[in-house]
Design a protein around this motif. Structure first.
Motif, PDB file in Angstrom:
ATOM      1  N   GLU A  75     -11.039  11.858 -23.219  1.00 47.58           N
ATOM      2  CA  GLU A  75     -11.316  13.206 -22.682  1.00 47.58           C
ATOM      3  C   GLU A  75     -10.190  14.184 -22.979  1.00 47.58           C
ATOM      4  N   SER A  80     -12.879  17.126 -32.493  1.00 49.57           N
ATOM      5  CA  SER A  80     -14.166  16.486 -32.746  1.00 49.57           C
ATOM      6  C   SER A  80     -14.261  15.114 -32.080  1.00 49.57           C
ATOM      7  N   ILE A  81     -15.455  14.583 -32.079  1.00 47.61           N
ATOM      8  CA  ILE A  81     -15.694  13.262 -31.501  1.00 47.61           C
ATOM      9  C   ILE A  81     -14.877  12.192 -32.230  1.00 47.61           C
ATOM     10  N   GLU A  82     -14.735  12.325 -33.546  1.00 54.92           N
ATOM     11  CA  GLU A  82     -13.929  11.314 -34.240  1.00 54.92           C
ATOM     12  C   GLU A  82     -12.463  11.382 -33.830  1.00 54.92           C
ATOM     13  N   LYS A  84     -11.458  12.242 -30.832  1.00 53.09           N
ATOM     14  CA  LYS A  84     -11.427  11.665 -29.488  1.00 53.09           C
ATOM     15  C   LYS A  84     -11.393  10.133 -29.560  1.00 53.09           C
ATOM     16  N   GLU A 139     -20.732   7.767 -24.605  1.00 53.06           N
ATOM     17  CA  GLU A 139     -19.969   8.933 -25.078  1.00 53.06           C
ATOM     18  C   GLU A 139     -20.404   9.335 -26.485  1.00 53.06           C
ATOM     19  N   LEU A 140     -20.575   8.367 -27.351  1.00 56.89           N
ATOM     20  CA  LEU A 140     -20.999   8.659 -28.725  1.00 56.89           C
ATOM     21  C   LEU A 140     -22.380   9.297 -28.737  1.00 56.89           C
ATOM     22  N   HIS A 143     -22.365  12.894 -27.751  1.00 63.33           N
ATOM     23  CA  HIS A 143     -21.755  13.783 -28.738  1.00 63.33           C
ATOM     24  C   HIS A 143     -22.573  13.847 -30.029  1.00 63.33           C
ATOM     25  N   VAL A 145     -23.920  11.423 -31.999  1.00 62.81           N
ATOM     26  CA  VAL A 145     -23.593  10.468 -33.047  1.00 62.81           C
ATOM     27  C   VAL A 145     -24.765   9.493 -33.186  1.00 62.81           C
ATOM     28  N   VAL A 186     -17.182   7.088 -37.261  1.00 61.97           N
ATOM     29  CA  VAL A 186     -17.806   8.107 -36.404  1.00 61.97           C
ATOM     30  C   VAL A 186     -18.236   9.303 -37.247  1.00 61.97           C
ATOM     31  N   SER A 190     -21.996  11.143 -37.607  1.00 61.17           N
ATOM     32  CA  SER A 190     -22.117  12.362 -36.799  1.00 61.17           C
ATOM     33  C   SER A 190     -23.243  13.228 -37.298  1.00 61.17           C
ATOM     34  N   ASP A 194     -18.312  18.676 -33.524  1.00 58.57           N
ATOM     35  CA  ASP A 194     -18.002  19.324 -32.247  1.00 58.57           C
ATOM     36  C   ASP A 194     -17.226  20.586 -32.479  1.00 58.57           C
TER      37      ASP A 194
END
Length: 194
Positions: A75, A80-82, A84, A139-140, A143, A145, A186, A190, A194
């Motif tokens: 968090e 981006s998600i990657e 994170k 979580e993925l 976002h 993914v 990731v 995607s 993000d």
């Protein structure tokens, strides 16, 4: 009936956690745990019917705090998600550089109990790994993914592989490399950035 939330039980688990993580479950006696907790062995056995149950309680007690810590790193990471996902690995590498770091307690315990797959501690370790994988898949998915369950499993494989090789080489660079690989996986799945 034993109170699972009693202060005495917590004291025993806290003492066991420190000793088991530092020295391994096979090297720590019930006497040592009782002494560290400042209790008699009889009191310990009132709260735990066996050392096996105590070992499982040690791991069960680490489940949610470990996931919460990794979720916090996830968090707190910007981008981006990657990024994170990679932040989890970057922070694990930072923690692994501490002189008292001894690796993943779940994996170390499972290795010590490799010939006992039905052991309560092995089951506790399995639950933890599955809980983390489920959290990560959620979580993925949130976002955007693709194939979040498959990807979460691949990331867990990278993480546990990095934990294992770090125990051999004592080099946290491996977990950072695994983090870069996880970010690449990731990114490849995607649907949007993000």
């Amino acid at each position: 009936m034993i109170d699972l939330a009693s202060p005495t039980r917590k004291r025993i688990v806290d003492a066991a956690t420190k000793l088991f993580y530092a020295e391994g479950i096979g090297r720590v006696s019930v006497d040592a745990v009782a002494e560290k907790a400042g209790l008699t062995k009889r009191t310990l056995y009132y709260h735990f019917k066996s050392k096996d149950d105590l070992i499982a309680a040690y791991l069960d007690g680490r489940d949610q705090p470990n996931i919460k810590q990794m979720a916090g790193w996830f968090e707190a990471a910007d981008g981006s998600i990657e990024r994170k996902v990679e932040a989890i690995f970057t922070n694990l590498a930072r923690v692994a550089r501490h002189p008292k770091w001894k690796g993943c307690g779940f994996l170390r315990t499972a290795a010590e109990l490799a010939s006992m797959p039905g052991h309560p501690a092995v089951k506790a370790g399995s639950r933890h790994k599955k809980n983390f994988e489920t959290w990560l898949a959620g979580e993925l998915s949130g976002h955007g993914v693709g194939e979040p369950q498959v990807l979460a499993r691949e990331i867990v494989l990278l993480m546990d592989g990095a934990f294992s090789i770090m125990l051999i080489h004592r080099n946290p660079d491996y977990v950072e490399a695994a983090g870069r690989a996880a970010a690449t996986l990731v990114r490849a799945r995607s649907w949007h950035k993000d």
